[in-house]
Structure formats: C-alpha cells, structure tokens
Design an enzyme around this catalytic site. Structure first.
Site: not given
Ligand code: ATR
Length: 286
Positions: A71, A107
């Site tokens: 990420k 997210d």
C-alpha cells in the site's frame, strides 16, 4: 463486433486468499459488465511491485486494488494521489490513465460506510457521535482515523501497545494518545470504539477489554473479519451495542474501484455478504 473486456485486479503478497475477485466478479455479473478482475502476486519489494504494475498497464488494465504489503509502494509509484491517500501514507487503489497513474485510498470510505451501515446511515443516527477510541496504530488505524474524520468525529484518541507508534499518529493527525493499559478508563466518554489491532483475529490472542463503562449508544467496530464476529464484537452484541465488522468495511472499500474501472453500479447487500461468508467457510475447511 464485441467490445474488448474491461480488466482490473488486485496486487498483493500473498494474494491467494483475497476476497476482492469474488466481490468484483459478482458485481460484474450482476451489472452485465464484460470484464474480469484478477488476483496478481507481486513479491514484497518496490521494484517487483512497479514491474507488475507496468506490465498490467501495458496489458490494458483500467486499474488495480493494492493490498499488503504494497500500500505504501502504491502511493510512492503514483504520479498523483488523493488527499486521503496522502494523509494515510498509503493507497489501496491505482487508476491507470494514458499519461499518469492516480492513487486513492478507499479504505477510508470503506470504514466510514461500514459505520453508516451499523448506525443506519450517514448523519442519520439518533445520537450525535463526537468521540472515538482507536485501538492500534498501524496502517489500518490511519485509514480508520481519516474515516472517522470524514464522518465529523472531532475527538479521537488512540491507544497502542507500543506508545511511540501512537505518538506518531498524535503528531500526524492532531489526536490524543492514551496508554494501552489505561484504555478502559476513557470508555465512558467514547461514542465509537474501533479495534484495528490483530488481536481477536483467528490464531491471535483475544483483545482483552471490558465494555462495562461504554455507554449504551456507543458503536463498536472491528476491522478483523476472520472470524466474522470477533470476541470483541460478540461481547458488544451481547450488550446490545451497534456493531460494524471487518467484512462490511471490505465490501464497501471495493465500491469505488468497481465503479471507476468497470463503469457500473456496485451494491453492498446481504446477497454479497452471504456469498463472502460462504467463501470464508469453504476456506476454513481447506
Ligand atoms: P496494520 O498495518 O494492518 O494495522 P501493523 O502495522 O502490523 O498492521 O499493526 C498491527 C497493530 O496490532 C499494531 O497496533 C500492534 O501494536 P504494536 O504497534 O505495539 O506492535 C497491534 N498488536 C499486534 N499484536 C498485539 C498484541 N499482542 N497486543 C497489543 N497490540 C498488538
């Protein structure tokens, strides 16, 4: 003449257990999209990741989700990024344009939407919620803090076993830190409790916390989804708190990618949840 199939996927290491292909494939099927969403492994180094992303761009992919451990590599690789991805220091979405790669962090949206689902909708809850306690200070905690901010939660405290990591979040997000040993002491003034640690995950020790002091209107969220109902969520449910589980966050975080890359609507509903629960049950039997 039939059109070329749309392509997207998820990059991670390991990638075998990702539920994202199932989510996107179900949405593509529902929407009648001619498209494929493919799990792709990239070994845990920036160069391996960048090589795989380059190959997928050449192959005509519209974009990819990015999961652990890449990420932060995704943010580093991108030419441009959303404010959320920059603030989180991590991206879980890369969208490929002709002349640039754009990074985003869904997210944040996924967590905020899972809270909405637990409480009956954004801004629609009977009680105005102002304060939250976030347990854990890893990458997941950053997305959760930004999700809480998106829902207008002003007072956020973080408690983490390693105090220095909590203090980093205090500096980055102007929140408060509480000693891990003293976390129960502030529960009486907390409207939302979120576990972002790995405690309570299958194979890990449970999160030991008494919810006695938590007010009845407080929501309890856990980003873990194996098991679906962690010991924390089981205790919260037994005390009639509203709860948000990690599977809800996982489904909601997938929505922006699907809409962007396949250009069709994506709905989080009970049928999708049941499909994922069946997949998790199959996996447990393997
Ligand atoms: P992620 O990026 O997914 O959040 P991470 O960076 O490994 O993952 O963070 C895991 C979190 O779980 C951390 O907050 C970690 O606490 P430390 O920073 O002290 O390591 C927390 N955690 C893991 N095992 C724990 C345990 N046994 N007790 C308390 N906290 C634990």
């Amino acid at each position: 003449m039939s059109e070329t199939p749309k392509l997207a996927g998820v990059i991670g290491w390991p990638i075998t257990h990702s539920l994202s292909p199932l989510i996107h494939t179900l949405w593509a099927h529902r929407a009648g999209v001619n498209g494929y969403y493919i799990p792709v492994a990239a070994k845990p180094s920036y160069d391996e990741f960048a090589g795989v992303v380059g190959a997928l761009k050449i192959a005509g992919f519209a974009g990819v989700n990015v999961t652990l451990p890449h990420k932060s590599n995704a943010l580093q690789l991108a030419d441009d990024a959303s404010e959320g991805a920059k603030k989180a220091g991590a991206a879980n979405m890369l969208t490929f344009h002709d002349d640039h790669v754009y990074a985003d962090n869904s997210d944040i949206f996924g967590f905020a939407a899972s809270l909405d689902e637990a409480t009956g909708g954004a801004g629609n809850s009977p009680t105005k919620r102002n304060s939250a306690l976030v347990l854990g200070a890893g990458g997941a905690a950053r997305g959760v803090i930004l999700g809480l901010r998106e829902r207008g939660i002003e007072s956020i405290a973080v408690a983490n076993r390693t105090r220095e990591r909590a203090d980093e979040l205090v500096d980055d997000f102007q929140i408060k830190a509480v000693d891990w040993a003293k976390k129960e002491g502030i529960l009486g003034s907390v409207d939302i409790l979120v576990n972002t640690t790995s405690l309570g995950m299958s194979g890990q020790p449970p999160l030991e916390i008494s919810l006695e002091k938590l007010s009845q209107a407080a929501v309890v969220a856990d980003i873990v989804y194996t098991p679906l109902q962690t010991p924390l969520l089981a205790e919260a449910a037994s005390k009639d708190h509203q709860t948000a589980n990690g599977l809800s966050m996982l489904m909601h975080q997938a929505v922006p990618g699907f809409q962007t890359w396949f250009g069709a609507p994506a709905k989080v509903d009970a049928a999708l949840r049941d499909e994922l629960i069946r997949a998790l049950e199959r996996r447990n039997k393997e």
